[in-house]
Scaffold this motif. Structure first.
Motif, PDB file in Angstrom:
ATOM      1  N   LEU A 101       0.813  -1.212   0.000  1.00 58.84           N
ATOM      2  CA  LEU A 101       0.000   0.000   0.000  1.00 58.84           C
ATOM      3  C   LEU A 101       0.848   1.264   0.000  1.00 58.84           C
ATOM      4  O   LEU A 101       0.542   2.246  -0.684  1.00 58.84           O
ATOM      5  CB  LEU A 101      -0.924  -0.002   1.220  1.00 58.84           C
ATOM      6  CG  LEU A 101      -1.941   1.130   1.340  1.00 58.84           C
ATOM      7  CD1 LEU A 101      -2.966   1.052   0.218  1.00 58.84           C
ATOM      8  CD2 LEU A 101      -2.647   1.080   2.692  1.00 58.84           C
ATOM      9  N   PHE A 102       1.949   1.232   0.729  1.00 60.30           N
ATOM     10  CA  PHE A 102       2.730   2.445   0.925  1.00 60.30           C
ATOM     11  C   PHE A 102       3.701   2.730  -0.224  1.00 60.30           C
ATOM     12  O   PHE A 102       4.474   3.688  -0.162  1.00 60.30           O
ATOM     13  CB  PHE A 102       3.463   2.376   2.257  1.00 60.30           C
ATOM     14  CG  PHE A 102       2.531   2.150   3.411  1.00 60.30           C
ATOM     15  CD1 PHE A 102       1.631   3.135   3.790  1.00 60.30           C
ATOM     16  CD2 PHE A 102       2.508   0.933   4.086  1.00 60.30           C
ATOM     17  CE1 PHE A 102       0.746   2.933   4.839  1.00 60.30           C
ATOM     18  CE2 PHE A 102       1.630   0.721   5.143  1.00 60.30           C
ATOM     19  CZ  PHE A 102       0.742   1.712   5.518  1.00 60.30           C
ATOM     20  N   SER A 103       3.645   1.903  -1.279  1.00 62.42           N
ATOM     21  CA  SER A 103       4.440   2.187  -2.478  1.00 62.42           C
ATOM     22  C   SER A 103       3.692   3.107  -3.438  1.00 62.42           C
ATOM     23  O   SER A 103       4.264   3.576  -4.423  1.00 62.42           O
ATOM     24  CB  SER A 103       4.805   0.883  -3.195  1.00 62.42           C
ATOM     25  OG  SER A 103       3.635   0.255  -3.717  1.00 62.42           O
ATOM     26  N   MET A 104       2.423   3.366  -3.146  1.00 59.26           N
ATOM     27  CA  MET A 104       1.638   4.269  -3.983  1.00 59.26           C
ATOM     28  C   MET A 104       2.218   5.682  -3.905  1.00 59.26           C
ATOM     29  O   MET A 104       2.614   6.129  -2.824  1.00 59.26           O
ATOM     30  CB  MET A 104       0.178   4.282  -3.525  1.00 59.26           C
ATOM     31  CG  MET A 104      -0.540   2.960  -3.679  1.00 59.26           C
ATOM     32  SD  MET A 104      -2.206   3.011  -2.963  1.00 59.26           S
ATOM     33  CE  MET A 104      -2.945   4.326  -3.966  1.00 59.26           C
ATOM     34  N   PRO A 105       2.295   6.405  -5.032  1.00 59.69           N
ATOM     35  CA  PRO A 105       2.860   7.765  -5.023  1.00 59.69           C
ATOM     36  C   PRO A 105       2.187   8.682  -4.006  1.00 59.69           C
ATOM     37  O   PRO A 105       2.849   9.521  -3.388  1.00 59.69           O
ATOM     38  CB  PRO A 105       2.606   8.255  -6.457  1.00 59.69           C
ATOM     39  CG  PRO A 105       2.516   7.019  -7.269  1.00 59.69           C
ATOM     40  CD  PRO A 105       1.885   5.982  -6.378  1.00 59.69           C
ATOM     41  N   GLU A 106       0.890   8.502  -3.810  1.00 56.86           N
ATOM     42  CA  GLU A 106       0.148   9.360  -2.883  1.00 56.86           C
ATOM     43  C   GLU A 106       0.548   9.134  -1.426  1.00 56.86           C
ATOM     44  O   GLU A 106       0.248   9.957  -0.552  1.00 56.86           O
ATOM     45  CB  GLU A 106      -1.357   9.129  -3.035  1.00 56.86           C
ATOM     46  CG  GLU A 106      -1.940   9.552  -4.372  1.00 56.86           C
ATOM     47  CD  GLU A 106      -1.776   8.485  -5.447  1.00 56.86           C
ATOM     48  OE1 GLU A 106      -2.259   8.715  -6.570  1.00 56.86           O
ATOM     49  OE2 GLU A 106      -1.162   7.431  -5.166  1.00 56.86           O
ATOM     50  N   LEU A 107       1.225   8.009  -1.172  1.00 60.25           N
ATOM     51  CA  LEU A 107       1.554   7.665   0.217  1.00 60.25           C
ATOM     52  C   LEU A 107       3.063   7.621   0.471  1.00 60.25           C
ATOM     53  O   LEU A 107       3.509   7.031   1.456  1.00 60.25           O
ATOM     54  CB  LEU A 107       0.926   6.314   0.588  1.00 60.25           C
ATOM     55  CG  LEU A 107      -0.602   6.234   0.499  1.00 60.25           C
ATOM     56  CD1 LEU A 107      -1.085   4.840   0.877  1.00 60.25           C
ATOM     57  CD2 LEU A 107      -1.254   7.277   1.388  1.00 60.25           C
ATOM     58  N   LEU A 108       3.833   8.261  -0.391  1.00 60.54           N
ATOM     59  CA  LEU A 108       5.285   8.226  -0.236  1.00 60.54           C
ATOM     60  C   LEU A 108       5.745   8.910   1.046  1.00 60.54           C
ATOM     61  O   LEU A 108       6.766   8.544   1.635  1.00 60.54           O
ATOM     62  CB  LEU A 108       5.960   8.862  -1.449  1.00 60.54           C
ATOM     63  CG  LEU A 108       5.885   8.049  -2.749  1.00 60.54           C
ATOM     64  CD1 LEU A 108       6.602   8.776  -3.877  1.00 60.54           C
ATOM     65  CD2 LEU A 108       6.470   6.646  -2.562  1.00 60.54           C
ATOM     66  N   HIS A 109       4.987   9.930   1.503  1.00 64.58           N
ATOM     67  CA  HIS A 109       5.356  10.602   2.758  1.00 64.58           C
ATOM     68  C   HIS A 109       5.183   9.655   3.943  1.00 64.58           C
ATOM     69  O   HIS A 109       5.949   9.697   4.901  1.00 64.58           O
ATOM     70  CB  HIS A 109       4.516  11.867   2.953  1.00 64.58           C
ATOM     71  CG  HIS A 109       3.040  11.657   2.883  1.00 64.58           C
ATOM     72  ND1 HIS A 109       2.405  11.212   1.746  1.00 64.58           N
ATOM     73  CD2 HIS A 109       2.067  11.827   3.815  1.00 64.58           C
ATOM     74  CE1 HIS A 109       1.105  11.132   1.988  1.00 64.58           C
ATOM     75  NE2 HIS A 109       0.881  11.482   3.234  1.00 64.58           N
ATOM     76  N   ILE A 110       4.190   8.756   3.864  1.00 63.83           N
ATOM     77  CA  ILE A 110       4.015   7.752   4.929  1.00 63.83           C
ATOM     78  C   ILE A 110       5.108   6.696   4.832  1.00 63.83           C
ATOM     79  O   ILE A 110       5.626   6.223   5.850  1.00 63.83           O
ATOM     80  CB  ILE A 110       2.616   7.115   4.851  1.00 63.83           C
ATOM     81  CG1 ILE A 110       1.540   8.180   5.121  1.00 63.83           C
ATOM     82  CG2 ILE A 110       2.497   5.960   5.842  1.00 63.83           C
ATOM     83  CD1 ILE A 110       0.124   7.663   5.049  1.00 63.83           C
ATOM     84  N   LYS A 111       5.474   6.338   3.608  1.00 64.51           N
ATOM     85  CA  LYS A 111       6.566   5.374   3.413  1.00 64.51           C
ATOM     86  C   LYS A 111       7.851   5.892   4.051  1.00 64.51           C
ATOM     87  O   LYS A 111       8.604   5.141   4.689  1.00 64.51           O
ATOM     88  CB  LYS A 111       6.782   5.124   1.927  1.00 64.51           C
ATOM     89  CG  LYS A 111       7.839   4.069   1.624  1.00 64.51           C
ATOM     90  CD  LYS A 111       7.945   3.826   0.125  1.00 64.51           C
ATOM     91  CE  LYS A 111       8.978   2.743  -0.186  1.00 64.51           C
ATOM     92  NZ  LYS A 111       9.078   2.493  -1.645  1.00 64.51           N
TER      93      LYS A 111
END
Length: 267
Positions: A101-111
């Motif tokens: 899930l955290f590889s999505m561009p929208e979630l890179l800050h969470i990654k």
């Protein structure tokens, strides 16, 4: 206190474990697991070990622990009389089924946040307050609402620039439990006997090593000398006793294992 791999409780209908726990005391084994863990104390106080970091936890503490990072929250009856613990624990994986899930561009800050969590992150009171309500809701939410709330919490945490990284940069994540048995025995012995006079020869025998070999081994595994680690455990215990305010400093000094008040004050 032995380092253990722990397989988390799992709800077959959810990829996220979220629960609120009320206990008179917390403790158990120094352990690690494949999940990320958010732990939030609504009530309680005691000692916290995350990697090679030793300190105290208290009400309002919010910590994010990364995958495989050894950790322990613990308090004892004699230092927390009349103080129950109330905390929220949330565990989740990077993979949700077959989806990262955290590889999505929208979630890179969470990654990026999860990468920092590999050393453990202690968040500020301001950040803790900003996610308080959503953390409470997570413990009773179901299905998609739980995922939405988790992402909301992680988003706010990732935006925070007021936090403390806990474990040191040179701490080594254990690759397997079996290879760490010596360290487990040593930490367990220190935790149970910190108030006693523990010499280098004594602790080396626990590890079944010569004193010089033990010193090298312990420094490599924990990034601390044995004496520094022991003193940090004793200071953590002393802080708990001082917070309770029921015993004089001189008594606390001896109760936690220091040989003199001068030695205690110098630490």
């Amino acid at each position: 206190m032995k380092l253990q791999f722990k397989s988390s409780e799992r709800d077959s209908l959810s990829s996220i474990l979220a629960k609120r726990v009320h206990r008179p005391h917390v403790g158990g084994d120094w352990h690690f697991h494949k999940e990320f863990e958010l732990i939030y104390f609504l009530k309680g106080q005691g000692m916290r070990i995350v990697g090679d970091h030793i300190s105290n936890f208290q009400k309002g503490e919010l910590v994010l622990v990364g995958q495989w990072l050894p950790h322990l929250w613990r308090n004892d009856e004699d230092t927390t009389e009349g103080v129950d613990t109330d905390f929220i624990v949330i565990k989740f994986n990077r993979m949700f089924g077959d989806i990262d899930l955290f590889s999505m561009p929208e979630l890179l800050h969470i990654k990026a946040l999860l990468k920092k969590a590999g050393k453990g992150i202690l968040f500020s009171k301001k950040t803790q307050k900003s996610v308080h309500e959503n953390l409470l809701k997570l413990t009773t939410a179901e299905s998609s609402e739980r995922l939405i709330l988790l992402l909301s919490v992680l988003r706010k945490l990732s935006k925070s620039d007021n936090y403390q990284t806990l474990s040191g940069p040179n701490f080594t994540i254990p690759k397997e439990v079996a290879g760490e048995n010596r360290l487990h025995k040593v930490i367990g012995y220190i935790s149970a006997n910190y108030s006693q006079n523990i010499g280098l020869n004594d602790i080396a025998k626990i590890a079944v090593m010569t004193p010089p070999s033990f010193c090298r081994f312990f420094k490599t595994r924990t990034n601390k000398t044995f004496s520094l680690f022991l003193n940090e455990v004793r200071i953590s215990k002393a802080c708990q006793l001082l917070i309770s305010g029921e015993a004089p400093i001189k008594q606390i000094c001896y109760d936690v294992g220091f040989s003199s008040l001068t030695n205690f004050n110098s630490i």
